[in-house]
Design a protein around this motif. Structure first.
Motif, PDB file in Angstrom:
ATOM      1  N   GLN A  61     -11.779   8.276 -11.342  1.00  0.00           N
ATOM      2  CA  GLN A  61     -11.737   7.229 -10.315  1.00  0.00           C
ATOM      3  C   GLN A  61     -10.702   6.160 -10.657  1.00  0.00           C
ATOM      4  N   GLY A  64      -7.227   7.539 -10.152  1.00  0.00           N
ATOM      5  CA  GLY A  64      -7.011   7.680  -8.708  1.00  0.00           C
ATOM      6  C   GLY A  64      -6.722   6.338  -8.054  1.00  0.00           C
ATOM      7  N   ASN A  65      -7.463   5.299  -8.450  1.00  0.00           N
ATOM      8  CA  ASN A  65      -7.234   3.961  -7.901  1.00  0.00           C
ATOM      9  C   ASN A  65      -5.863   3.429  -8.304  1.00  0.00           C
ATOM     10  N   LYS A  68      -3.273   5.114  -6.208  1.00  0.00           N
ATOM     11  CA  LYS A  68      -3.258   4.600  -4.828  1.00  0.00           C
ATOM     12  C   LYS A  68      -2.532   3.261  -4.743  1.00  0.00           C
ATOM     13  N   ILE A  69      -2.789   2.393  -5.701  1.00  0.00           N
ATOM     14  CA  ILE A  69      -2.142   1.072  -5.693  1.00  0.00           C
ATOM     15  C   ILE A  69      -0.635   1.223  -5.872  1.00  0.00           C
ATOM     16  N   GLN A  71       1.138   3.884  -5.294  1.00  0.00           N
ATOM     17  CA  GLN A  71       1.671   4.608  -4.131  1.00  0.00           C
ATOM     18  C   GLN A  71       1.913   3.649  -2.965  1.00  0.00           C
ATOM     19  N   ARG A  72       0.971   2.768  -2.745  1.00  0.00           N
ATOM     20  CA  ARG A  72       1.108   1.807  -1.647  1.00  0.00           C
ATOM     21  C   ARG A  72       2.335   0.919  -1.852  1.00  0.00           C
ATOM     22  N   THR A  93     -10.835  -2.500 -10.291  1.00  0.00           N
ATOM     23  CA  THR A  93     -10.423  -1.235  -9.656  1.00  0.00           C
ATOM     24  C   THR A  93      -9.929  -0.190 -10.647  1.00  0.00           C
ATOM     25  N   GLN A 137      -0.262   9.849 -11.067  1.00  0.00           N
ATOM     26  CA  GLN A 137      -0.821  10.796 -10.101  1.00  0.00           C
ATOM     27  C   GLN A 137      -1.080  12.141 -10.773  1.00  0.00           C
ATOM     28  N   LYS A 160       2.100  17.470  -0.316  1.00  0.00           N
ATOM     29  CA  LYS A 160       2.689  16.285  -0.938  1.00  0.00           C
ATOM     30  C   LYS A 160       3.426  16.611  -2.233  1.00  0.00           C
ATOM     31  N   ARG A 162       2.099  17.612  -5.050  1.00  0.00           N
ATOM     32  CA  ARG A 162       1.352  17.143  -6.209  1.00  0.00           C
ATOM     33  C   ARG A 162       0.945  18.291  -7.110  1.00  0.00           C
TER      34      ARG A 162
END
Length: 194
Positions: A61, A64-65, A68-69, A71-72, A93, A137, A160, A162
């Motif tokens: 988790q 993954g978080n 995501k951060i 990636q954004r 997070t 990732q 994607k 990955r």
């Protein structure tokens, strides 16, 4: 409109159609080759050690978080709202033990109005951000359990580009387009044709 003997409508040149199809296939092949993201083997070693130390299940988790951060931010590097993140929010997070990934991506801790903030260097660090995102990732993907993944999840990951756990490389590219062949079957007759 009746079809001609070669299967095309009257006035359509089959050679031009074939050339157009080859041109479209060539453009599609060129656009699908994404620029290579440079690997950071030192960061990869640190992430592997982090995962080994804490266990895949407990860091899945958090990694993954973090992905995501990053990636954004990577998708919108000019959004200054994403350039500064409050330390306390990141601790919740991703955990403080993963702050090294943000530091590798160009974040530095500084004092803010409402407490400590991790501030990004800005668009000048975009290449480094991409490399760190790639490694984070990858580490997050390695924590996934392949036996519990759905077909949809696997399809999204392949689309994607990955890393898939348990699969070294997925090569879904068409090396050389295959030309269409003329059918050897007869066209079925319509009920009113005899």
């Amino acid at each position: 409109m009746a079809a001609s003997a070669d299967g095309y409508a009257p006035g359509i040149n089959p050679d031009l159609v074939k050339e157009a199809m080859e041109a479209v296939a060539a453009v599609a092949a060129e656009s699908s080759t994404a620029p290579e993201v440079p690997e950071d083997l030192e960061l990869r070693k640190r992430l592997d050690a982090f995962t080994e130390e804490h266990g895949k299940d407990s860091v899945r988790q958090e990694l993954g978080n973090a992905a995501k951060i990053l990636q954004r931010l990577s998708e919108d590097i000019f959004n200054v709202k994403l350039h500064a993140m409050r330390r306390e929010v990141l601790e919740r997070t991703v955990g403080e033990s993963l702050f090294f990934t943000f530091e590798e991506a160009g974040f530095q801790e500084r004092k803010g109005e409402n407490g400590a903030v991790l501030q990004w260097v800005g668009p000048d660090g975009a290449q480094r951000l991409k490399a760190v995102l790639h490694e984070v990732q990858r580490a997050a993907d390695l924590c996934l359990d392949p036996s519990t993944m759905s077909f949809e999840q696997v399809s999204q990951m392949v689309a994607k580009g990955r890393f898939l756990p348990g699969i070294l490389e997925v090569n879904d590219k068409v090396e050389e387009p295959v030309a269409a062949k003329e059918s050897q079957l007869e066209r079925p007759k319509k009920p009113w044709e005899k």
